[in-house]
Design an enzyme around this catalytic site. Structure first.
Site, PDB file in Angstrom:
ATOM      1  N   CYS A 161      28.238  14.217 -12.454  1.00 19.52           N
ATOM      2  CA  CYS A 161      29.093  14.707 -13.526  1.00 19.52           C
ATOM      3  C   CYS A 161      30.734  14.912 -13.100  1.00 19.52           C
ATOM      4  O   CYS A 161      30.998  14.615 -11.911  1.00 19.52           O
ATOM      5  CB  CYS A 161      28.754  16.181 -13.522  1.00 19.52           C
ATOM      6  N   GLY A 173      30.097   9.993 -14.649  1.00 18.95           N
ATOM      7  CA  GLY A 173      29.041  10.107 -15.518  1.00 18.95           C
ATOM      8  C   GLY A 173      29.215   9.135 -16.814  1.00 18.95           C
ATOM      9  O   GLY A 173      30.375   9.159 -17.481  1.00 18.95           O
ATOM     10  N   ASN A 189      29.662  20.678 -12.307  1.00 19.37           N
ATOM     11  CA  ASN A 189      29.660  19.521 -11.405  1.00 19.37           C
ATOM     12  C   ASN A 189      28.674  20.111  -9.970  1.00 19.37           C
ATOM     13  O   ASN A 189      29.345  20.765  -9.299  1.00 19.37           O
ATOM     14  CB  ASN A 189      30.831  18.619 -10.968  1.00 19.37           C
ATOM     15  N   GLY A 190      27.529  19.354  -9.684  1.00 15.32           N
ATOM     16  CA  GLY A 190      26.950  20.019  -8.675  1.00 15.32           C
ATOM     17  C   GLY A 190      25.372  20.233  -8.792  1.00 15.32           C
ATOM     18  O   GLY A 190      25.054  19.826 -10.148  1.00 15.32           O
ATOM     19  N   TYR A 239      32.726   6.663  -1.518  1.00 17.70           N
ATOM     20  CA  TYR A 239      32.347   6.194  -2.877  1.00 17.70           C
ATOM     21  C   TYR A 239      32.587   6.710  -4.119  1.00 17.70           C
ATOM     22  O   TYR A 239      32.917   5.863  -5.020  1.00 17.70           O
ATOM     23  CB  TYR A 239      30.701   5.721  -2.456  1.00 17.70           C
TER      24      TYR A 239
END
Ligand code: SF4
Length: 479
Positions: free
Chosen positions: A5, A32, A106-107, A249
Site C-alpha cells: 500500500c 500498489g 500501509n502496514g 527495493y
C-alpha cells in the site's frame, strides 16, 4: 514481493484537494496496483470514491469533480496472494455519532484478530477481514469518549504491528506512524497547505518541499485551513524497526527516506557488493529496472579497483507487460519473465557477464535470467544480489512468498547457485546493509533475512523485547 500500500493526506487553504491527491497517488502507484481511493471533506460532509484498478483507471474527471473539499486522504493497494479483494480497497470510511472517519493504512497489524474479537464482543460489526477496519472501529469508539489526540493515543496503545496511517476525522487530516516506524511516512509543505505521504516523491510531484519524516510514534495533525500542523509524540519506543527493503527495493529511487536519497543508498549497496564479492568479468549489467542503481555503484567500484569491467545494459524490458507477480501460477510467472525481458545479444555473446539484481525471492526469475543470458551466448554468468538471502516471510505489510516458496529458506547459497545454473552467486551481507543505511541492526527490521522480527509475531522469534499490548477495553487514554 511487493509493497501492499501507499497512503497520502492533504489539507489545503480553500483549493480542492481531489486533484493533488490524485497526482500523489500516481506518484505512489509502484506501491500498489489493485485499487485506488480518495476520501475528501468540505466541512459539511465526506465524499468518497474507491475503485479497483490503477489510479488512471479508477478516476475520471467527473469522479474527481465530485470529490469536494480542500482536505482529503488517498490510498493505493496491492493485491494479496488470494487475488483481488474489493472489500479491502481503501480508504476505509465510516460515519458514527461523533462525525465521519476515513482511514488509509500501509502496514500490517499482528494483533488485529484480538482487537477485532474484543470490539465484536462489544457489538461492532465488521464488513471485511482487513485490519484497517479494526483500527477505524477502535478509533471511532475512542472518539466517543475522548478528544482526537487522546483517542489516537488510546488506539495506538491497543494495536500492535506495522502501520503508517493517514486519517480524516471530519475535515481534519492526520498522519500516524507506528512506534517503531516500520513503514515510511513523510511530511511536506505546499504553497497553500501540507501533505503527508508514504514517500517524498509524492511531495515532489505536487511541487512541494519535503519537511521531514514523520517520527516513529508521532501523530501529525494538519490544520483544516492548510496553515500549519501540530505534532504529538504519543509513544517513544526504545528502538526503531525501519523496513530495510524500503531502501533496497520498494521505495522509488528518487524518494528520500530517513534523510537518505534511496538512489544513493542503492549505489552504495552496489559498491559494497563489489567490495564483498566482486568478480572481474567483461561486462556488468543490471536486471532492469530494480538492479540499475546497484549495478552502477558496483561498476564504479570495480573501475576504481582497476577491473576492466564494462557497465552495459544487456537486458531490455518490455514496459507494457504487467509485473510477473500478478500472474497467479508458477507456470504463468515463468512465461512472464520471457515476455518481460529481451537480451541484447551483441553485448552478451562470447563474453563473461555479471548480472546484478536487488533480491531473490523464489528464484524463478533468476533461473530464467541465467537461461536467457546463456541462450544469448554468455560465456560465464555470475549473479550478484544487493540484499541478503530471504529466509522468512514478511508479516508486516509486504506481499511476499510463503516460507516454503522462498528459495533461500531451506537451500544454501551453493545449492541456489546450482539450482539457477549460475557460474557463481553471491548476496550482500547484513553488515553491508546496516553500514549503507547508517543504522544499527537494532534499529532495522531484518525479519525476512534473519527470521527474527521486531514485533511479537505469533509462532515466530523476535530479536528484541516486545510484547503485544493487552487488548481489553480498560486501556486508559493516557495523558
Ligand atoms: S520482514 Fe522484511 S520486508 Fe517485511 S518489514 Fe521486515 S525487512 Fe521489510
Amino acid at each position: 514481493m511487493h509493497e501492499k500500500c501507499g497512503v497520502v493526506g492533504i489539507s489545503l487553504d480553500g483549493r480542492e484537494a481531489a486533484r493533488p491527491l490524485y497526482y500523489s497517488l500516481y506518484a505512489l502507484q509502484h506501491r500498489g496496483q489493485e485499487s485506488a481511493g480518495i476520501v475528501t471533506h468540505d466541512g459539511f460532509q465526506q465524499y468518497e470514491h474507491v475503485e479497483m484498478g490503477l489510479v488512471g483507471d479508477a478516476f475520471d474527471s467527473e469522479d474527481l469533480a465530485a470529490l469536494n473539499g480542500p482536505q482529503g486522504i488517498g490510498h493505493i493497494r496491492y493485491p494479496t496472494e488470494g487475488g483481488v479483494n474489493e472489500c479491502c480497497a481503501q480508504p476505509f470510511s465510516v460515519s458514527f455519532k461523533s462525525g465521519s472517519l476515513g482511514l488509509a493504512h500501509n502496514g500490517n497489524l499482528v494483533n488485529a484478530d484480538e482487537v477485532r474479537d474484543t470490539l465484536a464482543a462489544l457489538g461492532h460489526a465488521f464488513t471485511s477481514a482487513g485490519d484497517t477496519e479494526v483500527i477505524a472501529h477502535d478509533l471511532a469508539r475512542n472518539l466517543l469518549e475522548a478528544d482526537l489526540v487522546r483517542a489516537v493515543k488510546s488506539t495506538m496503545d491497543r494495536i500492535h504491528g506495522s502501520y503508517s496511517l493517514t486519517i480524516m476525522h471530519d475535515e481534519t487530516v492526520l498522519g500516524v506512524r507506528d512506534p517503531q516506524g516500520n513503514r515510511p511516512l513523510v511530511l511536506g509543505e505546499l504553497d497553500d497547505g501540507y501533505v503527508l505521504a508514504s514517500e517524498s516523491a509524492a511531495v515532489d510531484t505536487l511541487d512541494g518541499e519535503l519537511i521531514r519524516d514523520v517520527k516513529p510514534g508521532e501523530l501529525i495533525v494538519l490544520s483544516p485551513d492548510g496553515a500549519g500542523y501540530d505534532s504529538y509524540q504519543l509513544i517513544d519506543a526504545p528502538q526503531t524497526a525501519h523496513c530495510f527493503f524500503e531502501h533496497v527495493y520498494f521505495a522509488r529511487p528518487d524518494s528520500i527516506l530517513n534523510d537518505e536519497l534511496v538512489y544513493d543508498v542503492r549505489r552504495e549497496l552496489g559498491r559494497q557488493l563489489w567490495e564483498e564479492s566482486g568478480i572481474e568479468t567483461d561486462v556488468v549489467m543490471p536486471v532492469p529496472d530494480s538492479g540499475r542503481a546497484f549495478a552502477s555503484g558496483y561498476a564504479e567500484a570495480a573501475t576504481e579497483a582497476g577491473a576492466g569491467t564494462e557497465f552495459a545494459e544487456g537486458l531490455m524490458k518490455n514496459r507494457y507487460v504487467g509485473r510477473t507477480f500478478i500472474m497467479p501460477t508458477q507456470d504463468e510467472r515463468e512465461r512472464a519473465v520471457r515476455l518481460k525481458l529481451n537480451p541484447i545479444k551483441s553485448t552478451i555473446r562470447g563474453r563473461t557477464v555479471t548480472i546484478i539484481d536487488d533480491s531473490v525471492v523464489r528464484g524463478t526469475t533468476s533461473t530464467q535470467l541465467v537461461s536467457l543470458l546463456r541462450d544469448a551466448g554468455a560465456e560465464e554468468i555470475h549473479m550478484r544480489v544487493g540484499s541478503p538471502p530471504i529466509v522468512a516471510p514478511c508479516y508486516l505489510g509486504i506481499d511476499m512468498a510463503s516460507r516454503d516458496e522462498l528459495i533461500a529458506a531451506d537451500m544454501t547459497i551453493e545449492e541456489i547457485e546450482a539450482e539457477i545454473e549460475a557460474d557463481s552467486l553471491a548476496y550482500l551481507s547484513i553488515d553491508a546493509i546496516t553500514e549503507a543505511l547508517n543504522r544499527s541492526r537494532a534499529d532495522l527490521c531484518l525479519g525476512c533475512v534473519t527470521g527474527e522480527y521486531p514485533y511479537d509475531v505469533e509462532g515466530e522469534a523476535t530479536d528484541r523485547d516486545v510484547t503485544r499490548p493487552t487488548v481489553g477495553r480498560e486501556t486508559s487514554h493516557g495523558d
